[in-house]
Design a protein around this motif. Structure first.
Motif, short mmCIF file in Angstrom:
data_model
loop_
_atom_site.label_atom_id
_atom_site.label_comp_id
_atom_site.label_asym_id
_atom_site.label_seq_id
_atom_site.Cartn_x
_atom_site.Cartn_y
_atom_site.Cartn_z
N UNK A 2 33.06 33.60 31.83
CA UNK A 2 33.22 34.65 30.81
C UNK A 2 32.08 35.65 31.01
N UNK A 3 32.42 36.90 31.16
CA UNK A 3 31.41 37.95 31.35
C UNK A 3 30.88 38.36 29.99
N UNK A 4 29.59 38.20 29.81
CA UNK A 4 28.96 38.53 28.53
C UNK A 4 28.00 39.69 28.65
N UNK A 5 27.23 39.87 27.61
CA UNK A 5 26.28 40.99 27.51
C UNK A 5 25.24 41.00 28.63
N UNK A 6 24.90 39.82 29.15
CA UNK A 6 23.85 39.75 30.16
C UNK A 6 24.27 40.37 31.50
N UNK A 7 25.57 40.55 31.70
CA UNK A 7 26.08 41.19 32.92
C UNK A 7 26.67 42.55 32.52
N UNK A 8 25.80 43.43 32.09
CA UNK A 8 26.21 44.69 31.47
C UNK A 8 27.11 45.55 32.35
N UNK A 9 26.73 45.76 33.60
CA UNK A 9 27.54 46.63 34.45
C UNK A 9 28.91 46.03 34.73
N UNK A 10 28.95 44.73 34.97
CA UNK A 10 30.23 44.07 35.20
C UNK A 10 31.08 44.12 33.94
N UNK A 11 30.48 43.90 32.79
CA UNK A 11 31.21 43.96 31.53
C UNK A 11 31.82 45.35 31.33
N UNK A 12 31.09 46.39 31.68
CA UNK A 12 31.62 47.75 31.56
C UNK A 12 32.82 47.97 32.49
N UNK A 13 32.83 47.30 33.63
CA UNK A 13 33.96 47.43 34.56
C UNK A 13 35.22 46.75 34.03
N UNK A 14 35.06 45.93 33.02
CA UNK A 14 36.19 45.22 32.41
C UNK A 14 36.71 45.94 31.17
N UNK A 15 36.40 47.20 31.02
CA UNK A 15 36.73 47.96 29.82
C UNK A 15 38.22 47.93 29.47
N UNK A 16 39.08 47.80 30.49
CA UNK A 16 40.52 47.88 30.23
C UNK A 16 41.18 46.50 30.13
N UNK A 17 40.40 45.45 30.03
CA UNK A 17 40.94 44.09 29.92
C UNK A 17 40.56 43.49 28.58
N UNK A 18 41.51 42.82 27.97
CA UNK A 18 41.21 42.11 26.73
C UNK A 18 40.40 40.86 27.01
N UNK A 19 40.75 40.18 28.08
CA UNK A 19 40.11 38.92 28.43
C UNK A 19 39.01 39.17 29.45
N UNK A 20 37.81 38.72 29.15
CA UNK A 20 36.69 38.91 30.06
C UNK A 20 36.41 37.65 30.87
N UNK A 21 37.43 36.81 31.03
CA UNK A 21 37.31 35.62 31.87
C UNK A 21 37.80 35.96 33.28
N UNK A 22 36.90 35.87 34.26
CA UNK A 22 37.25 36.17 35.64
C UNK A 22 36.57 35.17 36.56
N UNK A 23 37.04 35.11 37.80
CA UNK A 23 36.39 34.27 38.80
C UNK A 23 35.27 35.07 39.46
N UNK A 24 34.42 34.38 40.18
CA UNK A 24 33.36 35.07 40.91
C UNK A 24 33.94 36.00 41.97
N UNK A 25 35.02 35.57 42.61
CA UNK A 25 35.66 36.42 43.62
C UNK A 25 36.18 37.71 42.99
N UNK A 26 36.76 37.59 41.79
CA UNK A 26 37.23 38.79 41.08
C UNK A 26 36.05 39.69 40.69
N UNK A 27 34.94 39.08 40.32
CA UNK A 27 33.76 39.86 39.96
C UNK A 27 33.30 40.72 41.14
#
Length: 65
Positions: A2-27
């Motif tokens: 789950x991408x949280x606040x500590x990964x700010x730039x990655x979290x911003x890239x998920x702006x269009x997704x409801x679910x912030x659960x991704x794999x490392x490969x997807x990250x």
């Protein structure tokens, strides 16, 4: 993962997704696909270490960005 606040730039890239659960490969794929928005220099230490881990493990040491 789950991408949280500590990964700010990655979290911003998920702006269009409801679910912030991704794999490392997807990250890594998100960082690469949105390379124009990724600024490693402004990442916090935790995200920088995570980013470097992804590039080493899944990018074989190369960031395609």
């Amino acid at each position: 993962m789950i991408v949280g606040e500590e990964l700010e730039q990655l979290r911003l890239l998920l702006w269009n997704r409801e679910d912030h659960a991704i794999t490392e490969e997807e990250a890594l794929a998100l960082y690469e696909a949105n390379r124009q928005w990724v600024d490693r220099a402004s990442m916090n230490e935790r995200e920088r270490r995570f980013f470097d881990h992804l590039v080493a493990r899944y990018g074989r040491g190369v960031f395609h960005g």
